[in-house]
Design a protein around this motif. Structure first.
Motif, mmCIF file in Angstrom:
data_model
loop_
_atom_site.group_PDB
_atom_site.id
_atom_site.type_symbol
_atom_site.label_atom_id
_atom_site.label_comp_id
_atom_site.label_asym_id
_atom_site.label_seq_id
_atom_site.Cartn_x
_atom_site.Cartn_y
_atom_site.Cartn_z
ATOM 1 N N SER A 53 0.968 -1.081 0.086
ATOM 2 C CA SER A 53 0.224 -0.205 0.308
ATOM 3 C C SER A 53 0.668 0.781 -0.003
ATOM 4 O O SER A 53 1.716 1.232 0.673
ATOM 5 C CB SER A 53 -1.017 0.076 1.587
ATOM 6 N N LEU A 54 0.572 2.256 -0.165
ATOM 7 C CA LEU A 54 1.079 3.413 -0.139
ATOM 8 C C LEU A 54 1.494 4.012 0.442
ATOM 9 O O LEU A 54 2.958 4.044 0.936
ATOM 10 C CB LEU A 54 -0.359 4.815 -0.574
ATOM 11 N N GLU A 55 0.860 3.651 2.298
ATOM 12 C CA GLU A 55 1.040 4.241 3.089
ATOM 13 C C GLU A 55 2.395 3.078 3.885
ATOM 14 O O GLU A 55 3.568 3.600 4.720
ATOM 15 C CB GLU A 55 -0.008 3.410 4.582
ATOM 16 N N ASP A 56 2.205 1.820 3.604
ATOM 17 C CA ASP A 56 3.504 1.103 3.865
ATOM 18 C C ASP A 56 4.543 0.907 2.833
ATOM 19 O O ASP A 56 6.105 1.824 3.336
ATOM 20 C CB ASP A 56 2.671 -1.341 3.626
ATOM 21 N N SER A 57 4.641 1.711 1.883
ATOM 22 C CA SER A 57 5.573 1.411 1.114
ATOM 23 C C SER A 57 6.568 2.845 1.561
ATOM 24 O O SER A 57 7.426 3.105 1.874
ATOM 25 C CB SER A 57 5.210 2.123 -0.587
ATOM 26 N N LEU A 58 5.793 4.405 1.826
ATOM 27 C CA LEU A 58 6.313 5.512 2.482
ATOM 28 C C LEU A 58 6.448 4.814 4.121
ATOM 29 O O LEU A 58 8.149 5.537 4.681
ATOM 30 C CB LEU A 58 5.116 6.636 2.537
ATOM 31 N N ALA A 59 5.867 4.292 4.443
ATOM 32 C CA ALA A 59 6.967 3.665 5.769
ATOM 33 C C ALA A 59 8.343 3.165 5.414
ATOM 34 O O ALA A 59 9.295 3.176 6.594
ATOM 35 C CB ALA A 59 5.945 2.920 6.914
ATOM 36 N N LEU A 60 8.051 1.999 4.815
ATOM 37 C CA LEU A 60 9.803 1.346 4.375
ATOM 38 C C LEU A 60 10.502 2.397 3.852
ATOM 39 O O LEU A 60 11.710 2.865 4.103
ATOM 40 C CB LEU A 60 9.102 0.375 3.591
ATOM 41 N N TRP A 61 10.118 3.128 2.844
ATOM 42 C CA TRP A 61 11.191 4.129 2.376
ATOM 43 C C TRP A 61 11.995 4.794 3.530
ATOM 44 O O TRP A 61 13.003 5.127 3.240
ATOM 45 C CB TRP A 61 10.307 5.237 1.395
ATOM 46 N N GLU A 62 11.280 5.496 4.764
ATOM 47 C CA GLU A 62 11.319 5.899 5.257
ATOM 48 C C GLU A 62 12.153 5.412 6.502
ATOM 49 O O GLU A 62 13.391 6.130 6.107
ATOM 50 C CB GLU A 62 10.438 6.637 6.191
ATOM 51 N N ARG A 63 12.731 4.105 6.518
ATOM 52 C CA ARG A 63 13.295 3.797 7.297
ATOM 53 C C ARG A 63 14.392 3.085 6.370
ATOM 54 O O ARG A 63 15.506 2.681 6.903
ATOM 55 C CB ARG A 63 12.287 1.833 7.874
ATOM 56 N N GLY A 64 14.029 3.281 5.736
ATOM 57 C CA GLY A 64 15.159 2.784 4.121
ATOM 58 C C GLY A 64 16.273 3.794 4.251
ATOM 59 O O GLY A 64 17.151 4.724 3.971
ATOM 60 N N GLU A 65 15.766 5.401 4.619
ATOM 61 C CA GLU A 65 15.886 6.709 4.406
ATOM 62 C C GLU A 65 17.349 6.502 5.929
ATOM 63 O O GLU A 65 18.276 7.725 5.624
ATOM 64 C CB GLU A 65 15.234 7.765 4.145
ATOM 65 N N ALA A 66 16.485 6.180 6.846
ATOM 66 C CA ALA A 66 17.431 5.933 8.350
ATOM 67 C C ALA A 66 18.657 5.175 8.300
ATOM 68 O O ALA A 66 19.426 5.390 8.786
ATOM 69 C CB ALA A 66 16.413 5.775 9.354
ATOM 70 N N LEU A 67 17.943 3.816 7.933
ATOM 71 C CA LEU A 67 19.284 3.312 7.686
ATOM 72 C C LEU A 67 20.549 3.472 6.331
ATOM 73 O O LEU A 67 21.460 3.171 6.243
ATOM 74 C CB LEU A 67 18.955 1.908 6.526
#
Length: 98
Positions: A53-67
């Motif tokens: 979902s868009l929300e799950d994708s955004l959350a995953l992307w944000e975690r990727g940025e932090a990583l």
């Protein structure tokens, strides 16, 4: 109104609820480089696979940025350590050559 003033008026104000991947994922700071890199690889794989979902994708992307930020900080720290070690060796070589 000058061109500069028109450009300034078009700029969007900073969002009050702006996302900060680092502060939103404090657990990432505790990961070692290899752990963060491996998790980042998995995040990219999941995003590329799609189907989220868009929300799950955004959350995953944000975690990727932090990583990615954590990996970059650790690499920068490693570069500094290598630079200091090389400088120390050069100083020793210079003093022994005299």
């Amino acid at each position: 109104m000058t061109d500069e003033e028109r450009e300034d008026s078009r700029e969007e104000p900073a969002a009050a609820n702006e996302v900060d991947p680092d502060s939103d994922h404090p657990d990432v700071a505790a990961l070692g480089y290899e752990q963060a890199r491996d998790e980042l690889t998995e995040v990219v794989r999941k995003l590329e696979a799609g189907g989220l979902s868009l929300e799950d994708s955004l959350a995953l992307w944000e975690r990727g940025e932090a990583l990615a930020n954590a990996c970059e900080r650790q690499l920068a720290g490693a570069r500094e350590r290598v630079d200091r070690a090389l400088a120390s060796v050069r100083e020793q070589d210079d003093s022994s050559a005299e």
